[in-house]
Design an enzyme around this catalytic site. Structure first.
Site, short mmCIF file in Angstrom:
data_model
loop_
_atom_site.label_atom_id
_atom_site.label_comp_id
_atom_site.label_asym_id
_atom_site.label_seq_id
_atom_site.Cartn_x
_atom_site.Cartn_y
_atom_site.Cartn_z
N ASP A 11 2.49 2.03 3.33
CA ASP A 11 3.45 1.04 3.89
C ASP A 11 4.88 1.46 3.60
O ASP A 11 5.78 1.18 4.38
CB ASP A 11 3.29 -0.34 3.25
N HIS A 70 0.89 -1.17 0.00
CA HIS A 70 0.00 0.00 0.00
C HIS A 70 0.92 1.21 0.00
O HIS A 70 2.02 1.15 0.56
CB HIS A 70 -0.83 0.11 1.28
#
Ligand code: XUL
Ligand code: CO
Length: 443
Positions: free
Chosen positions: A102, A99
Site C-alpha cells: 500500500d 500492507h
C-alpha cells in the site's frame, strides 16, 4: 501542499450540529466509565482503502477523484503519505494500518522493493516524530501479485514460501522501526480451491512452521508488537484456512502457537462465516484471544466482503459491549477496514465516511457502557443460570459429580420446569437505550 483544502479540523459539535464535517457523538476527551473515549476506541485509518484504493471493481475502472492522482511511482507513494498525515490530523485519529504494497510500489526485484519501502518508511518515521498518529499494525500483502496464485505460506511452491517469509521478515523490521503495536496475519490466499489438487496436511503444517519462524525472528530482533490472526472464511479462496475464531483457535492450539497470537476480528468476515460480529468477538474474548478489530460492516443481501464503513448502531453497540467486557483491546484498536462506495468518489467522502464510523462506535460505546452499568443482560443471565449455583448444578460446575450421581438425580426428578429466555424483552430494552443516547449530552 494541502490535499484536502475543503476540510478543516473535524471538531466535536454535539448531536444537534448540522455541520456534516463535525462529530456529533465522538468526543475524544469525554470520559466513559473514567476513561476517555479516545482511549476506549483507538481508531485507525486503513491506508489501503483510503489512500491506495481507486474504486476499481470487477466491472469497472478506478473512478476515485483523489488529489494525489496526478503523481506516479515513488512520487505517488510520497504524495499518499503526505495526504495521509493531513487526513489523520484533520480527523484526529490516533492510529493507522498498512500492507507493505500500500505504501510503496513493488520494484523489479525484491531488493528494489525493499529500497522503495525503506524510503517511504523513513518518510513516515519523520512524520511520526511530530504527529500524534501511531501505527496500530502493519502486514504483508501476500495475495495481490500473481506469484501468490496458490497461496503464500500454504503455497505448493517452496520458492513462493521463501518469498513470503522474506516479506514478513521485512514487515517485522518495518513494524519495529515504526514502533507498531501489532502485526497482522490475514491469510489472503492461504486456503484452497479444490481438495483434488491439495495436500491440506502439508499446507497447514507449513503454515504453522511459518508462524513459528515469525515468532523466532520477532524475538531475535526485539519486536514487541502483538501478533494477530485475522479470520475470514472465504474470498479470495473458496475455503480459507483461518475460517473463523473457533477454527483459528484450534489451529493455534494444535501447533503450539496459542500463546503467541490473538485475533483481529473483522465484522464483515464474521458475517461471511455465518456468524454475527459479536459472536466472533465473544468467542475470542471468552478464550482470552481478543486482540483488535477491523471495524466495518457487510451487506446481508450480498455474499461478499463489501467492507462498508460501520453505521449499524445495533452492531456497534453489541461489539462495544464485548470490547468493554474484555476490559478494552489492550494494544489493539478499531481499524476502519472500510471503503467508501464507488459512487462516493469525492475526497470529502473520505471524511464523511470516517466521521460516520467514528460517531457510530462512539454511540455504541456509550450505550454499551450504560447497558453494563445497569446490568441489563447480567441480571437476566445470572437468573437464567441460577440452577448452576446450587445443588446438582453447583456439583457439575465444581466437578463434584459423575454420570452415576447425575443419573440417580435424574431418576428422581418429576416434570422438569424451564423458564423463558426473554429475548424480545431484551431487544426492546436495547432499543430503549439506543434511543436514549442523548441523555446527559449538552452542547
Ligand atoms: C481482507 C482484509 C485485509 C486484512 C489485512 O478481507 O480484511 O485487508 O485486514 O490484510
Ligand atoms: Co481486514
Amino acid at each position: 501542499m494541502a490535499y484536502f483544502k475543503n476540510v478543516n479540523h473535524i471538531q466535536y459539535e454535539g448531536p444537534t450540529s448540522k455541520n456534516p464535517l463535525a462529530f456529533k457523538y465522538y468526543h475524544p476527551e469525554e470520559k466513559i466509565n473514567g476513561k476517555a473515549m479516545e482511549e476506549h476506541l483507538r481508531f485507525a485509518v486503513a491506508f489501503w482503502h483510503t489512500f491506495t484504493g481507486d474504486g476499481t471493481d470487477p466491472f469497472g475502472d478506478g473512478n476515485m477523484i483523489r488529489p494525489w492522482n496526478q503523481f506516479k511511482g515513488m512520487d505517488l507513494a510520497k504524495a499518499r503519505v503526505e495526504a495521509a498525515f493531513e487526513l489523520f490530523e484533520k480527523l484526529n485519529v490516533p492510529f493507522f494500518c498498512f500492507h507493505d504494497v500500500d505504501i510503496a510500489p513493488e520494484g523489479g526485484t525484491l531488493s528494489e522493493t525493499y529500497q522503495n519501502l525503506d524510503r517511504i518508511v523513513t518518510m513516515m518515521k519523520e512524520y511520526m516524530r511530530t504527529s500524534k498518529t501511531k501505527l496500530l499494525w502493519n502486514t504483508a500483502n501476500m495475495f495481490t501479485h500473481p506469484r501468490f496464485v496458490h497461496g503464500a505460506a500454504t503455497s505448493c511452491n517452496a520458492d513462493v514460501y521463501a518469498y513470503a517469509a522474506a516479506k514478513v521478515k521485512k514487515g517485522l523490521e518495518i513494524g519495529k522501526e515504526l514502533g507498531t503495536e501489532n502485526y497482522v496475519f490475514w491469510g489472503g490466499r492461504e486456503g484452497y480451491e479444490t481438495l483434488l489438487n491439495t495436500d491440506t496436511k502439508l499446507e497447514l503444517d507449513n503454515l504453522a512452521r511459518f508462524f513459528h519462524m515469525a515468532i523466532d525472528y520477532a524475538k531475535e530482533i526485539g519486536f514487541t508488537g502483538q501478533f494477530l490472526i485475522e479470520p475470514k472464511p472465504k474470498e479470495p479462496t473458496k475455503h480459507q484456512y483461518d475460517f473463523d475464531v473457533a477454527t483459528g483457535l484450534a489451529f493455534l492450539q494444535n501447533y503450539g502457537l496459542r500463546d503467541h497470537f490473538k485475533f483481529n476480528i473483522e465484522a464483515n468476515h464474521a458475517t461471511l462465516a455465518g456468524h454475527t460480529f459479536e459472536h466472533e468477538l465473544r468467542m475470542a474474548r471468552i478464550n482470552g484471544m481478543l486482540g483488535s478489530v477491523d471495524a466495518n460492516q457487510g451487506d446481508t443481501l450480498l455474499g461478499w466482503d463489501t467492507d462498508e464503513f460501520p453505521t449499524d448502531l445495533y452492531s456497534t453497540t453489541l461489539a462495544m459491549y464485548e470490547i468493554l467486557k474484555n476490559d478494552g483491546l489492550g494494544k489493539g484498536g478499531l481499524n476502519f477496514d472500510a471503503k467508501v462506495r464507488r459512487g462516493s468518489f469525492e475526497p470529502e467522502d473520505l471524511f464523511y465516511a470516517h466521521i460516520a464510523g467514528m460517531d457510530s462506535f462512539a454511540i455504541g460505546l456509550k450505550v454499551a457502557q450504560r447497558l453494563i452499568d445497569d446490568n441489563v443482560f447480567e441480571d437476566l443471565i445470572s437468573e437464567r443460570y441460577q440452577s448452576f449455583k446450587e445443588g446438582v448444578g453447583r456439583d457439575i460446575v465444581e466437578g463434584n459429580t459423575d454420570f452415576y450421581k447425575l443419573e440417580a438425580y435424574a431418576l428422581q426428578l418429576g416434570d422438569i420446569k424451564n423458564f423463558s429466555g426473554r429475548q424480545e424483552r431484551l431487544k426492546s430494552i436495547i432499543n430503549q437505550y439506543l434511543l436514549d443516547v442523548h441523555r446527559n449530552v449538552t452542547v
